[in-house]
Motif scaffolding. Structure first.
Motif, short mmCIF file in Angstrom:
data_model
loop_
_atom_site.label_atom_id
_atom_site.label_comp_id
_atom_site.label_asym_id
_atom_site.label_seq_id
_atom_site.Cartn_x
_atom_site.Cartn_y
_atom_site.Cartn_z
N ILE A 46 39.74 40.96 29.69
CA ILE A 46 40.58 42.15 29.65
C ILE A 46 40.34 42.94 28.37
N LEU A 47 40.25 42.25 27.25
CA LEU A 47 40.00 42.93 25.98
C LEU A 47 38.61 43.55 25.94
N ALA A 48 37.70 43.02 26.76
CA ALA A 48 36.35 43.58 26.85
C ALA A 48 36.28 44.74 27.82
N GLY A 49 37.43 45.07 28.48
CA GLY A 49 37.48 46.23 29.37
C GLY A 49 37.13 45.95 30.81
N GLN A 50 37.17 44.70 31.23
CA GLN A 50 36.83 44.37 32.62
C GLN A 50 38.03 44.64 33.53
N ARG A 51 37.85 45.57 34.44
CA ARG A 51 38.96 46.01 35.30
C ARG A 51 39.42 44.93 36.27
N LEU A 52 38.49 44.14 36.80
CA LEU A 52 38.87 43.12 37.77
C LEU A 52 39.79 42.09 37.14
N ALA A 53 39.47 41.67 35.91
CA ALA A 53 40.33 40.71 35.22
C ALA A 53 41.71 41.31 34.96
N LEU A 54 41.75 42.58 34.59
CA LEU A 54 43.02 43.25 34.36
C LEU A 54 43.86 43.29 35.63
N ALA A 55 43.25 43.65 36.74
CA ALA A 55 43.97 43.71 38.01
C ALA A 55 44.50 42.34 38.41
#
Length: 342
Positions: A7-16
């Motif tokens: 998430i901290l690296a900007g990965q949208r799938l992990a955020l979702a």
């Protein structure tokens, strides 16, 4: 935690995925939020509320576009949108239609849209909205727009979550003082008359202006006052009244300038910290109430609570008597039925 790093690296799938865990009240989701929490506190939280049909989604869409593509030399801002849709009382599902209405933002890597079901919550927000906002804040989004379901009189909850609250009105509602009835005027930092190309816009603005003058010093809500907030903060911010036609993008630059002016005002007048403290205290109070209630109910004898409710329905107990019985786990007054005694 790998998901936190993603998430901290900007990965949208992990955020979702994390947002889904939070919405489902999964313990691993809360653990990851605990790890992310030190990175929160950077985003400008903007609530957008108003009656159904006033064009909140269209307005949010246009504000996000203006923040991503500013025309006044300001740097573009990353934007997250949390759109709370009503839950059906029959199916338990939600339309989640904001993804459709905001589809023109879907290809922008600087915009993240999350639709949530209200799950029957009053106040226009889902129970986990605050936690979802914290995750998006930690993920690095500079502006988070929170659109409520449009529940009318119960929507004032948004003011406890946002730094800036936009109350949206529309002409032709049939009642020029609906804002007073709904209790929305008191929470507004910005008043936006959307669909201002419709007949009745002048009447709506006059009504809102008259109501503002009842509670604020005369003349402080004109557009030329916004810039003053950045250098000479007043003791009281008076909401500017703005007109927009969101479907055509009209009036959106003025709304964005007012949002920036309000953020500057909050920081310059120390109100930002005060609102942040009140917001976090409110979140903690709600979580504490829910946890204490769940813990108290878990400690009751089996069937005790349900039996008290039935006695209340049969008018054998008043609400005050029922409260005393439940809190003290005592026999009901003049009750020969010993089933209430744990």
């Amino acid at each position: 935690m790998q998901m936190v790093e993603a998430i901290l690296a900007g990965q949208r799938l992990a955020l979702a995925r994390l947002l889904t865990l939070i919405e489902n009240d999964a313990p691993e989701g809360w653990a990851m939020l605990d790890a992310l929490y030190p990175r929160t506190g950077q985003a400008h939280l903007i609530g957008v509320t108003g009656a159904p049909g006033v064009g909140k989604s269209s307005l949010v869409n246009q504000i996000a576009r203006a923040l991503r593509h500013p025309q006044d030399g300001e740097p573009p801002q990353t934007v997250a949108i949390v759109a709370v849709d009503p839950t059906s009382p029959f199916s338990g599902g939600a339309l989640l239609g904001d993804r459709v209405r905001m589809r023109d933002l879907s290809g922008d890597p600087g915009v993240f849209i999350r639709s949530m079901a209200s799950r029957g919550a009053l106040g226009g927000l889902a129970p986990t909205t605050a936690a979802v906002v914290q995750v998006l804040d930690a993920a690095g989004f500079k502006v988070i727009l929170i659109e409520t379901v449009g529940a009318g009189q119960a929507e004032v909850e948004i003011a406890r979550l946002a730094h800036t609250t936009i109350v949206v009105e529309a002409p032709g509602g049939g009642d020029d003082i609906q804002a007073i009835k709904a209790g929305l005027l008191e929470i507004a930092d910005l008043l936006v008359i959307n669909k201002a190309d419709r007949p009745g816009a002048d009447l709506t603005e006059r009504a809102l202006r008259s109501m503002l003058e009842l509670g604020y010093p005369r003349g402080h809500h004109h557009p030329e006052e916004w810039a003053v907030a950045t250098t000479q903060p007043k003791e009281t911010w008076v909401p500017p009244i703005l007109r927009t036609v969101a479907t055509e993008g009209k009036g959106i630059p003025e709304v964005v300038r007012a949002l920036r002016a309000h953020a500057d005002y909050l920081r310059a007048s120390s109100q930002w910290q005060a609102r942040e403290q009140a917001r976090l205290k409110d979140i903690l109070d709600h979580m504490l109430q829910a946890a204490l209630l769940a813990r108290w109910q878990a400690g009751l004898p089996h069937g005790f609570y349900q039996e008290v409710v039935q006695r209340l329905l049969r008018r054998e107990l008043s609400p005050h008597q029922a409260l005393e019985v439940l809190l003290n786990q005592m026999p009901i007054p003049s009750a020969e039925n010993s089933r209430l005694v744990p």
